[in-house]
Enzyme design. Structure first.
Site, mmCIF file in Angstrom:
data_model
loop_
_atom_site.group_PDB
_atom_site.id
_atom_site.type_symbol
_atom_site.label_atom_id
_atom_site.label_comp_id
_atom_site.label_asym_id
_atom_site.label_seq_id
_atom_site.Cartn_x
_atom_site.Cartn_y
_atom_site.Cartn_z
ATOM 1 N N THR A 118 0.815 -1.212 0.000
ATOM 2 C CA THR A 118 0.000 0.000 0.000
ATOM 3 C C THR A 118 0.848 1.260 0.000
ATOM 4 O OG1 THR A 118 -1.426 1.322 1.446
ATOM 5 C CG2 THR A 118 -0.129 -0.356 2.520
ATOM 6 N N TYR A 142 -1.830 0.389 10.126
ATOM 7 C CA TYR A 142 -2.093 -0.339 8.874
ATOM 8 C C TYR A 142 -0.841 -0.312 7.986
ATOM 9 C CZ TYR A 142 -3.782 -1.106 4.121
ATOM 10 O OH TYR A 142 -3.930 -1.558 2.837
HETATM 11 N N1 LIG Z 1 -8.776 -1.082 -1.267
HETATM 12 C C1 LIG Z 1 -7.704 -0.285 -1.374
HETATM 13 O O1 LIG Z 1 -7.820 0.918 -1.721
HETATM 14 C C2 LIG Z 1 -6.341 -0.833 -1.088
HETATM 15 C C3 LIG Z 1 -5.245 0.032 -1.227
HETATM 16 C C4 LIG Z 1 -3.970 -0.449 -0.945
HETATM 17 C C5 LIG Z 1 -3.780 -1.784 -0.619
HETATM 18 N N2 LIG Z 1 -4.834 -2.618 -0.514
HETATM 19 C C6 LIG Z 1 -4.591 -4.020 -0.179
HETATM 20 O O2 LIG Z 1 -5.284 -4.856 -1.092
HETATM 21 C C7 LIG Z 1 -5.653 -6.080 -0.470
HETATM 22 C C8 LIG Z 1 -7.106 -6.394 -0.755
HETATM 23 O O3 LIG Z 1 -7.917 -5.342 -0.269
HETATM 24 P P1 LIG Z 1 -9.470 -5.242 -0.624
HETATM 25 O O4 LIG Z 1 -9.785 -3.796 -0.772
HETATM 26 O O5 LIG Z 1 -9.800 -6.181 -1.712
HETATM 27 O O6 LIG Z 1 -10.114 -5.736 0.756
HETATM 28 P P2 LIG Z 1 -11.292 -6.774 1.052
HETATM 29 O O7 LIG Z 1 -11.596 -6.666 2.498
HETATM 30 O O8 LIG Z 1 -12.402 -6.597 0.063
HETATM 31 O O9 LIG Z 1 -10.603 -8.158 0.752
HETATM 32 C C9 LIG Z 1 -9.832 -8.879 1.678
HETATM 33 C C10 LIG Z 1 -10.216 -10.348 1.541
HETATM 34 O O10 LIG Z 1 -9.387 -11.122 2.399
HETATM 35 C C11 LIG Z 1 -10.189 -12.006 3.162
HETATM 36 N N3 LIG Z 1 -9.447 -12.251 4.408
HETATM 37 C C12 LIG Z 1 -9.096 -11.340 5.350
HETATM 38 N N4 LIG Z 1 -8.379 -11.937 6.321
HETATM 39 C C13 LIG Z 1 -8.261 -13.249 5.976
HETATM 40 C C14 LIG Z 1 -7.617 -14.368 6.568
HETATM 41 N N5 LIG Z 1 -6.937 -14.272 7.726
HETATM 42 N N6 LIG Z 1 -7.686 -15.553 5.953
HETATM 43 C C15 LIG Z 1 -8.383 -15.681 4.773
HETATM 44 N N7 LIG Z 1 -8.990 -14.659 4.173
HETATM 45 C C16 LIG Z 1 -8.942 -13.448 4.756
HETATM 46 C C17 LIG Z 1 -11.526 -11.301 3.328
HETATM 47 O O11 LIG Z 1 -12.599 -12.168 3.584
HETATM 48 C C18 LIG Z 1 -11.659 -10.614 1.960
HETATM 49 O O12 LIG Z 1 -12.277 -11.462 1.003
HETATM 50 C C19 LIG Z 1 -5.312 -5.915 1.012
HETATM 51 O O13 LIG Z 1 -4.101 -6.593 1.261
HETATM 52 C C20 LIG Z 1 -5.134 -4.405 1.183
HETATM 53 O O14 LIG Z 1 -4.221 -4.111 2.192
HETATM 54 C C21 LIG Z 1 -6.120 -2.174 -0.730
HETATM 55 O O1 LIG Z 2 -16.549 9.382 3.884
HETATM 56 C C1 LIG Z 2 -15.383 9.729 3.621
HETATM 57 C C2 LIG Z 2 -14.372 8.814 3.284
HETATM 58 C C3 LIG Z 2 -13.091 9.281 3.038
HETATM 59 N N1 LIG Z 2 -12.815 10.596 3.106
HETATM 60 C C4 LIG Z 2 -11.439 11.065 2.805
HETATM 61 O O2 LIG Z 2 -11.103 10.601 1.530
HETATM 62 C C5 LIG Z 2 -9.704 10.287 1.441
HETATM 63 C C6 LIG Z 2 -9.559 8.862 0.982
HETATM 64 O O3 LIG Z 2 -10.031 8.013 2.043
HETATM 65 P P1 LIG Z 2 -10.340 6.456 1.830
HETATM 66 O O4 LIG Z 2 -11.104 6.275 0.567
HETATM 67 O O5 LIG Z 2 -10.910 5.915 3.085
HETATM 68 O O6 LIG Z 2 -8.895 5.838 1.539
HETATM 69 P P2 LIG Z 2 -7.519 5.975 2.365
HETATM 70 O O7 LIG Z 2 -7.716 6.211 3.813
HETATM 71 O O8 LIG Z 2 -6.671 6.965 1.598
HETATM 72 O O9 LIG Z 2 -6.920 4.517 2.247
HETATM 73 C C7 LIG Z 2 -7.056 3.719 1.071
HETATM 74 O O10 LIG Z 2 -5.934 3.908 0.283
HETATM 75 C C8 LIG Z 2 -4.720 3.476 0.875
HETATM 76 C C9 LIG Z 2 -3.603 3.739 -0.110
HETATM 77 O O11 LIG Z 2 -3.432 5.132 -0.308
HETATM 78 C C10 LIG Z 2 -4.848 1.990 1.189
HETATM 79 O O12 LIG Z 2 -3.684 1.529 1.750
HETATM 80 C C11 LIG Z 2 -6.010 1.711 2.099
HETATM 81 O O13 LIG Z 2 -6.156 0.306 2.271
HETATM 82 C C12 LIG Z 2 -7.246 2.257 1.475
HETATM 83 O O14 LIG Z 2 -8.336 2.128 2.385
HETATM 84 C C13 LIG Z 2 -9.154 10.550 2.861
HETATM 85 O O15 LIG Z 2 -8.614 11.849 2.892
HETATM 86 C C14 LIG Z 2 -10.387 10.525 3.769
HETATM 87 O O16 LIG Z 2 -10.291 11.327 4.902
HETATM 88 C C15 LIG Z 2 -13.785 11.517 3.446
HETATM 89 O O17 LIG Z 2 -13.528 12.720 3.522
HETATM 90 N N2 LIG Z 2 -15.051 11.059 3.694
#
Ligand SMILES: NC(=O)c1ccc[n+]([C@@H]2O[C@H](COP(=O)([O-])OP(=O)(O)OC[C@H]3O[C@@H](n4cnc5c(N)ncnc54)[C@H](O)[C@@H]3O)[C@@H](O)[C@H]2O)c1
Ligand SMILES: O=c1ccn([C@@H]2O[C@H](COP(=O)(O)OP(=O)(O)O[C@H]3O[C@H](CO)[C@@H](O)[C@H](O)[C@H]3O)[C@@H](O)[C@H]2O)c(=O)[nH]1
Length: 330
Positions: A118, A142
């Site tokens: 991330t 995180y």
């Molecule tokens: N969503 C974002 O913006 C974002 C940004 C940066 C990094 N990531 C990374 O991407 C990855 C996926 O995120 P996502 O947004 O798809 O989240 P998500 O919560 O939709 O997916 C996570 C999945 O992992 C499963 N899981 C969690 N813990 C587990 C465990 N111990 N054993 C088996 N399964 C487990 C959950 O059931 C879920 O299906 C994560 O590693 C997260 O850190 C996400």
């Molecule tokens: O209801 C909301 C939700 C979010 N935000 C703002 O929007 C921005 C983005 O927030 P969010 O969409 O929650 O994402 P992040 O906190 O930036 O984190 C995401 O993006 C990261 C990478 O930059 C990943 O690591 C995390 O897993 C993922 O949740 C931030 O400034 C928040 O404060 C608001 O103002 N109102």
């Protein structure tokens, strides 16, 4: 030779599974405990093993049965403010369990690892866009839980001879353009999801967490990457490793930032709905701005994004949210 996708029933993992299937991979196996994922997010040809990534017997058996060659490790807890409130849970879920998983993968001879890291590992970067060479300095549990996993993977790869690509995702958004999967977690906190829910009348309003940051309009800047483009980055990373390519750590973003208020404007314009916006205090753990230095992945892997368009991302998120609302009302 199979690919094991941990967290494959989740948001990004389910897009990865579809990308693998669409690219003709016929042996894809998912381990997911369904804590935030959904079985229905997976296509029927994929094997789902319901269980924990730290269950070493279960993971070893799965790797052996499917002759797993590559591991794509998505499973994690992902909400920054939750990690501030409950850090020990995040260190267990993201760091301790990743250690157990990597140990099993090493014992069972898995050759390649792709890890979901991330932008949060950079913390509050002094330069934007952020190059991969910048010293990591996460400002929330995180980000720290993920950075420790990066280190473990790099150290274990050196000691035990597997290769890896660590992908540092910036803010992931949008949905499968064909509408097969999307961000489905109830009570999700991601900005674009929450804003589209407000536009669809599923929420009464949207809160903007802070307009007193040192940014042009005072709200936080983020680099929003479309989720199928991100899945495609994993496919090119997998091909790179399979061809004997070296281990890499790469940012995944487009290299352009949007403020929270700009995102809100785009959602209002695209949806045609003027929902209520409340300015609220800052949220714990949020950096002011984080934008990807986005060249390395293009140069090293030849990754070419197809969906670098915030309007399109918002339209996909709206379509998915609408479909999800109808599914949940059934
Ligand atoms: N969503 C974002 O913006 C974002 C940004 C940066 C990094 N990531 C990374 O991407 C990855 C996926 O995120 P996502 O947004 O798809 O989240 P998500 O919560 O939709 O997916 C996570 C999945 O992992 C499963 N899981 C969690 N813990 C587990 C465990 N111990 N054993 C088996 N399964 C487990 C959950 O059931 C879920 O299906 C994560 O590693 C997260 O850190 C996400
Ligand atoms: O209801 C909301 C939700 C979010 N935000 C703002 O929007 C921005 C983005 O927030 P969010 O969409 O929650 O994402 P992040 O906190 O930036 O984190 C995401 O993006 C990261 C990478 O930059 C990943 O690591 C995390 O897993 C993922 O949740 C931030 O400034 C928040 O404060 C608001 O103002 N109102």
């Amino acid at each position: 030779m199979a690919v094991l996708v941990t967290g494959g029933a989740g948001y990004i993992g389910s897009h990865m599974v579809l990308a693998l299937i669409d690219a003709g991979h016929d042996d894809v196996v998912v381990i997911d405990d369904l804590s935030t994922g959904f079985e229905w997010a997976l296509p029927p040809e994929v094997t789902l093993v319901v269980g924990d990534i730290a269950d070493q017997d279960l993971v070893a058996k799965t790797i052996r049965e499917h002759k797993v060659e590559a591991l794509a490790h998505f499973a994690a807890r992902i909400v920054v403010p939750d990690s501030v409130a409950d850090p020990l849970h995040y260190y267990l879920a993201n760091t301790v369990k990743t250690r157990a998983l990597i140990e099993t993968a090493v014992k069972e001879g898995v050759r390649h690892v792709i890890f979901s890291s991330t932008a949060a590992v950079y913390g509050e970067p002094e330069v934007v866009p952020v190059p991969e060479t910048l010293t990591t300095n996460p400002i929330n549990p995180y980000g720290r839980s993920k950075l420790m996993s990066e280190w473990m993977i790099a150290d274990a790869a050196k000691a035990h001879g597997f290769s890896y690509v660590i992908l540092r995702y910036f803010n992931v958004a949008g949905a499968d353009p064909r509408g097969r999967t999307g961000q489905s977690t109830p009570n999700a906190t991601h900005l674009i999801k929450v804003a589209t829910q407000a536009a669809l009348g599923q929420r009464t309003h949207l809160e903007v967490y802070g307009t007193d940051y040192p940014t042009p309009d005072g709200s936080c800047l983020r680099d929003y990457i479309q989720v199928s483009d991100l899945a495609e980055a994993h496919l090119v990373a997998l091909n790179h490793l399979r061809k004997g390519g070296e281990s890499l750590t790469l940012n995944c973003g487009y290299g352009r930032g949007y403020s929270v208020l700009e995102v809100v404007d785009v959602v209002k314009r695209v949806s045609g709905k003027d929902f209520e916006v409340r300015i609220s205090p800052r949220r714990a753990g949020d950096p002011a701005q984080i934008i990807a230095g986005a060249d390395r992945i293009r140069n090293e892997l030849g990754w070419t994004p197809k969906h670098d368009d915030l309007d399109g991302i918002v339209r996909q998120a709206m379509a998915w949210e609408d479909a999800l609302g109808k599914r949940n009302r059934k």
